[in-house]
Design a protein around this motif. Structure first.
Motif, mmCIF file in Angstrom:
data_model
loop_
_atom_site.group_PDB
_atom_site.id
_atom_site.type_symbol
_atom_site.label_atom_id
_atom_site.label_comp_id
_atom_site.label_asym_id
_atom_site.label_seq_id
_atom_site.Cartn_x
_atom_site.Cartn_y
_atom_site.Cartn_z
ATOM 1 N N VAL A 117 10.396 0.236 -7.963
ATOM 2 C CA VAL A 117 9.680 -0.512 -6.931
ATOM 3 C C VAL A 117 8.206 -0.119 -6.894
ATOM 4 O O VAL A 117 7.813 0.969 -7.323
ATOM 5 C CB VAL A 117 10.297 -0.291 -5.528
ATOM 6 N N VAL A 118 7.403 -1.025 -6.357
ATOM 7 C CA VAL A 118 5.989 -0.786 -6.066
ATOM 8 C C VAL A 118 5.808 -0.858 -4.558
ATOM 9 O O VAL A 118 6.335 -1.765 -3.904
ATOM 10 C CB VAL A 118 5.094 -1.841 -6.763
ATOM 11 N N ILE A 119 5.087 0.106 -4.002
ATOM 12 C CA ILE A 119 4.818 0.144 -2.565
ATOM 13 C C ILE A 119 3.373 -0.292 -2.342
ATOM 14 O O ILE A 119 2.467 0.161 -3.045
ATOM 15 C CB ILE A 119 5.024 1.557 -1.987
ATOM 16 N N MET A 120 3.150 -1.159 -1.351
ATOM 17 C CA MET A 120 1.791 -1.605 -1.043
ATOM 18 C C MET A 120 1.537 -1.505 0.454
ATOM 19 O O MET A 120 2.276 -2.061 1.261
ATOM 20 C CB MET A 120 1.560 -3.039 -1.517
ATOM 21 N N SER A 121 0.457 -0.785 0.812
ATOM 22 C CA SER A 121 0.038 -0.681 2.205
ATOM 23 C C SER A 121 -1.462 -0.462 2.251
ATOM 24 O O SER A 121 -1.993 0.365 1.495
ATOM 25 C CB SER A 121 0.747 0.470 2.911
ATOM 26 N N LEU A 122 -2.146 -1.187 3.107
ATOM 27 C CA LEU A 122 -3.606 -1.085 3.217
ATOM 28 C C LEU A 122 -4.027 -0.462 4.552
ATOM 29 O O LEU A 122 -5.110 -0.739 5.053
ATOM 30 C CB LEU A 122 -4.242 -2.468 3.039
ATOM 31 N N GLY A 123 -3.179 0.376 5.112
ATOM 32 C CA GLY A 123 -3.562 1.167 6.267
ATOM 33 C C GLY A 123 -3.301 0.512 7.604
ATOM 34 O O GLY A 123 -2.809 -0.612 7.700
ATOM 35 N N THR A 124 -3.667 1.244 8.669
ATOM 36 C CA THR A 124 -3.351 0.807 10.027
ATOM 37 C C THR A 124 -4.215 -0.359 10.498
ATOM 38 O O THR A 124 -3.793 -1.155 11.334
ATOM 39 C CB THR A 124 -3.531 1.979 11.009
ATOM 40 N N LEU A 125 -5.449 -0.462 9.974
ATOM 41 C CA LEU A 125 -6.351 -1.510 10.446
ATOM 42 C C LEU A 125 -6.156 -2.841 9.727
ATOM 43 O O LEU A 125 -6.636 -3.872 10.189
ATOM 44 C CB LEU A 125 -7.810 -1.073 10.268
ATOM 45 N N VAL A 126 -5.463 -2.823 8.584
ATOM 46 C CA VAL A 126 -5.362 -4.040 7.774
ATOM 47 C C VAL A 126 -3.896 -4.384 7.550
ATOM 48 O O VAL A 126 -3.230 -3.778 6.708
ATOM 49 C CB VAL A 126 -6.084 -3.876 6.421
ATOM 50 N N GLY A 127 -3.402 -5.345 8.315
ATOM 51 C CA GLY A 127 -2.041 -5.826 8.117
ATOM 52 C C GLY A 127 -1.990 -7.018 7.187
ATOM 53 O O GLY A 127 -0.941 -7.336 6.632
ATOM 54 N N ASP A 128 -3.125 -7.697 7.038
ATOM 55 C CA ASP A 128 -3.193 -8.818 6.122
ATOM 56 C C ASP A 128 -4.637 -9.009 5.672
ATOM 57 O O ASP A 128 -5.560 -8.417 6.230
ATOM 58 C CB ASP A 128 -2.662 -10.106 6.772
ATOM 59 N N LEU A 129 -4.824 -9.810 4.650
ATOM 60 C CA LEU A 129 -6.127 -10.089 4.069
ATOM 61 C C LEU A 129 -6.414 -11.579 4.200
ATOM 62 O O LEU A 129 -5.520 -12.353 4.577
ATOM 63 C CB LEU A 129 -6.137 -9.656 2.604
ATOM 64 N N PRO A 130 -7.645 -12.025 3.909
ATOM 65 C CA PRO A 130 -7.899 -13.465 3.895
ATOM 66 C C PRO A 130 -6.887 -14.192 3.016
ATOM 67 O O PRO A 130 -6.460 -13.641 1.990
ATOM 68 C CB PRO A 130 -9.317 -13.556 3.337
ATOM 69 N N PRO A 131 -6.466 -15.413 3.377
ATOM 70 C CA PRO A 131 -5.388 -16.113 2.669
ATOM 71 C C PRO A 131 -5.586 -16.224 1.153
ATOM 72 O O PRO A 131 -4.618 -16.076 0.400
ATOM 73 C CB PRO A 131 -5.384 -17.495 3.328
ATOM 74 N N ASP A 132 -6.823 -16.465 0.707
ATOM 75 C CA ASP A 132 -7.038 -16.603 -0.737
ATOM 76 C C ASP A 132 -6.780 -15.296 -1.464
ATOM 77 O O ASP A 132 -6.203 -15.269 -2.563
ATOM 78 C CB ASP A 132 -8.455 -17.114 -1.016
ATOM 79 N N ILE A 133 -7.171 -14.169 -0.857
ATOM 80 C CA ILE A 133 -6.917 -12.861 -1.476
ATOM 81 C C ILE A 133 -5.423 -12.559 -1.442
ATOM 82 O O ILE A 133 -4.844 -12.092 -2.437
ATOM 83 C CB ILE A 133 -7.714 -11.762 -0.755
ATOM 84 N N ASP A 134 -4.793 -12.812 -0.293
ATOM 85 C CA ASP A 134 -3.346 -12.599 -0.167
ATOM 86 C C ASP A 134 -2.578 -13.374 -1.245
ATOM 87 O O ASP A 134 -1.630 -12.842 -1.852
ATOM 88 C CB ASP A 134 -2.865 -13.051 1.213
ATOM 89 N N ASN A 135 -2.978 -14.593 -1.495
ATOM 90 C CA ASN A 135 -2.273 -15.431 -2.471
ATOM 91 C C ASN A 135 -2.456 -14.912 -3.894
ATOM 92 O O ASN A 135 -1.517 -14.952 -4.700
ATOM 93 C CB ASN A 135 -2.751 -16.886 -2.373
ATOM 94 N N GLU A 136 -3.652 -14.423 -4.214
ATOM 95 C CA GLU A 136 -3.884 -13.853 -5.546
ATOM 96 C C GLU A 136 -3.019 -12.600 -5.748
ATOM 97 O O GLU A 136 -2.409 -12.415 -6.801
ATOM 98 C CB GLU A 136 -5.365 -13.511 -5.724
ATOM 99 N N ILE A 137 -2.986 -11.758 -4.718
ATOM 100 C CA ILE A 137 -2.179 -10.529 -4.803
ATOM 101 C C ILE A 137 -0.696 -10.870 -4.909
ATOM 102 O O ILE A 137 0.019 -10.319 -5.762
ATOM 103 C CB ILE A 137 -2.453 -9.638 -3.568
ATOM 104 N N ALA A 138 -0.229 -11.782 -4.065
ATOM 105 C CA ALA A 138 1.189 -12.158 -4.063
ATOM 106 C C ALA A 138 1.602 -12.768 -5.394
ATOM 107 O O ALA A 138 2.704 -12.493 -5.910
ATOM 108 C CB ALA A 138 1.469 -13.127 -2.921
#
Length: 523
Positions: free
Chosen positions: A299-320
């Motif tokens: 498995v790969v674990i991904m977490s961007l900390g307490t202040l960032v639960g999500d990113l702008p939709p275009d970035i989220d889609n590229e990552i996903a």
């Protein structure tokens, strides 16, 4: 009868060893570290009291591990602003060349930090001026103040209450903690945030020096006026507020030299890097089933900390989209809208047990924003990193890991599916990342005393001895020219100059006398 007497004796013995600890914490992710210490202190039988603002983000009013003093004052800052700040930073980095916008946002951040420190000072005034509250704190007869000097509230309050002072620290109000207390030659000690190593070229050393001067000026501009005014109000004009920071008895440093570059240190600095790390606990049933379903790929674990639960939709889609093409399963801490390109191999969760997942035998990589806690947990468990730094010290933290060959770092603002996928596959499949991280893990774990035990020992040491003055240098009371021996060097140069002038005068006198005698000798 024997058992009753024995039990009473044990209780009395414990009560003698237990103390009262007053805690003035810093909110946000810093609380995670402080809460770890508080839980351990409580388990040792100590009585812990936490001072918190009424608008605290994460510090709960009620806890089984401490009593709280809730000050009816809004001093914790604006969590919503910092979340907005992160998203605006990403937007500016996406747009590129938006210098004025970026500068304006940076000035707004400095303004917010200044406002936060002003509110903390006002909160301290509120505590001191409330006679009932300050009297109850005094009457508690606390043995020590434990505080995070990222804000100065605990420092000034400890001085007012005449309490010994212990820091849980990596940052002070003037930046990275070492630069506040330990000799820090800029020739080989990189200033954090400069993204440099301990092997600098000439021009890198120039940059390091300039970066340090500018940053120190900004830190003083942001916080200096607030703490100076408070210090002057209660302690008089002759005491510089930062002397109170430098006079702390023990500095519990939340890093160590597996993470830091080698540098000078001081006898009252105790390194407790990875003190919050621990062997993994069993995962919740749903997570364990998902992890086990990954088979040999892991498995790969991904977490961007307490202040960032999500990113702008275009970035989220590229990552996903990139994650969807991995043979590994992915657990991603994500609290926003579900990305449209999300694959069946990816589980979105609001919260994840990061330490336990990183310690799982099937974990192959950690996608991280570069917070110190996450990096140290990765080192402890030997998991290589794909870094997506966002703000603050995260770029510098990840650059250190990249230098050690255990991480690759990408710009999350301009991330693209194929680039992210290639970076992930490289870190997972290239053996050197795992090998280098396991070397760091062995170094991190190979300590004579567990870091948490060391932290508790030194807190109790300060309580037992009412401080640790024998470990504190008095250098902070020296003027800058005396500290750097400028006055001594000037004096010695003057002595050399006067000696040279005197010698020259004597030789000249002798030569002149000799020349005057020659004509008479010829006659």
């Amino acid at each position: 009868m024997f058992h009753s007497v024995f039990t009473i004796a044990i209780i009395l013995t414990v009560s003698v060893d237990c103390g009262r600890i007053l805690v003035f914490p810093h909110d946000g992710s810093h609380w995670v570290n402080m809460n770890t210490l508080i839980k351990e202190l409580h388990s040792k039988g100590h009585h812990v009291t936490v001072i918190r603002a009424a608008d605290s983000w994460y510090i709960k009013e009620h806890s089984p591990h401490y009593n709280s003093i809730t000050v009816d004052f809004a001093a914790s800052g604006d969590e919503a602003f910092f979340k907005l700040f992160v998203s605006r930073q990403l937007q500016i980095r996406q747009e590129k060349c938006q210098f004025w916008t970026s500068f304006s946002l940076d000035m707004e951040l400095k303004k917010r930090f200044s406002e936060m420190h002003r509110k903390i000072c006002e909160m301290v005034v509120h505590i001191i001026e409330n006679q009932k509250l300050i009297s109850s704190i005094r009457e508690a007869k606390n043995d020590v103040m434990l505080t995070d000097p990222a804000n100065g509230g605990g420092v000034l309050l400890a001085h007012y209450l005449a309490l010994p002072l212990v820091f849980n620290v990596r940052w002070t109000v003037h930046g990275e903690a070492h630069f506040s207390i330990a000799p820090s030659p800029l020739s080989y000690v990189p200033f954090p945030l400069a993204l440099l190593t301990d092997r600098m070229t000439f021009f890198q050393r120039v940059y390091n020096m300039l970066f340090y001067i500018v940053r120190l000026f900004l830190y003083r501009r942001i916080v200096g006026a607030h703490y100076s005014a408070l210090c002057n109000r209660y302690f008089g004009p002759d005491l510089d507020y930062f002397e109170l920071f430098q006079a702390a008895d023990i500095w519990l440093m939340r890093v160590d030299f597996v993470f830091e570059f080698p540098r000078p240190t001081m006898p009252n600095i105790v390194y407790i890097g990875c003190f919050q790390c621990k062997p993994p606990s069993p995962l919740p049933a749903d997570l364990e089933a998902f992890v086990q379903s990954s088979g040999e790929h892991g498995v790969v674990i991904m977490s961007l900390g307490t202040l960032v639960g999500d990113l702008p939709p275009d970035i989220d889609n590229e990552i996903a989209a990139a994650l969807a093409e991995l043979p590994q399963k992915v657990i991603w801490r994500h609290t926003g809208k579900r990305p449209s390109t999300l694959g069946n191999n990816t589980m979105l969760v609001d919260w994840l047990p990061q330490n336990d997942l990183l310690g799982h035998s099937k974990t192959r990589a950690f996608v991280s924003h570069g917070g110190t806690n996450g990096i140290l947990e990765s080192i402890y468990h030997g998991i290589p990193i794909v870094g997506l730094p966002l703000v603050f010290d995260q770029h510098d933290n990840l650059s250190r890991m990249k230098y050690r060959g255990v991480a690759t770092v990408l710009d999350v603002a301009t991330i693209e599916k194929n680039v992210f996928l290639e970076a992930l596959q490289h870190v997972i499949n290239e053996p050197s990342y795992k090998i280098n991280m396991l070397k760091l893990s062995k170094l991190e774990r190979d300590k004579p005393i567990p870091p948490l035990d060391s932290a508790i020992f030194w807190i109790e040491f300060v309580m037992r001895h009412k401080g640790a003055g024998h470990l504190r240098t008095k250098s902070y009371k020296m003027s800058w020219y005396a500290y750097h021996s400028i006055d001594v060097i000037a004096f010695l140069l003057l002595v050399v100059l006067l000696t040279a002038l005197l010698t020259f005068a004597v030789i000249r006198y002798i030569c002149c006398r000799a020349c005057m005698k020659k004509p008479f000798e010829q006659d």
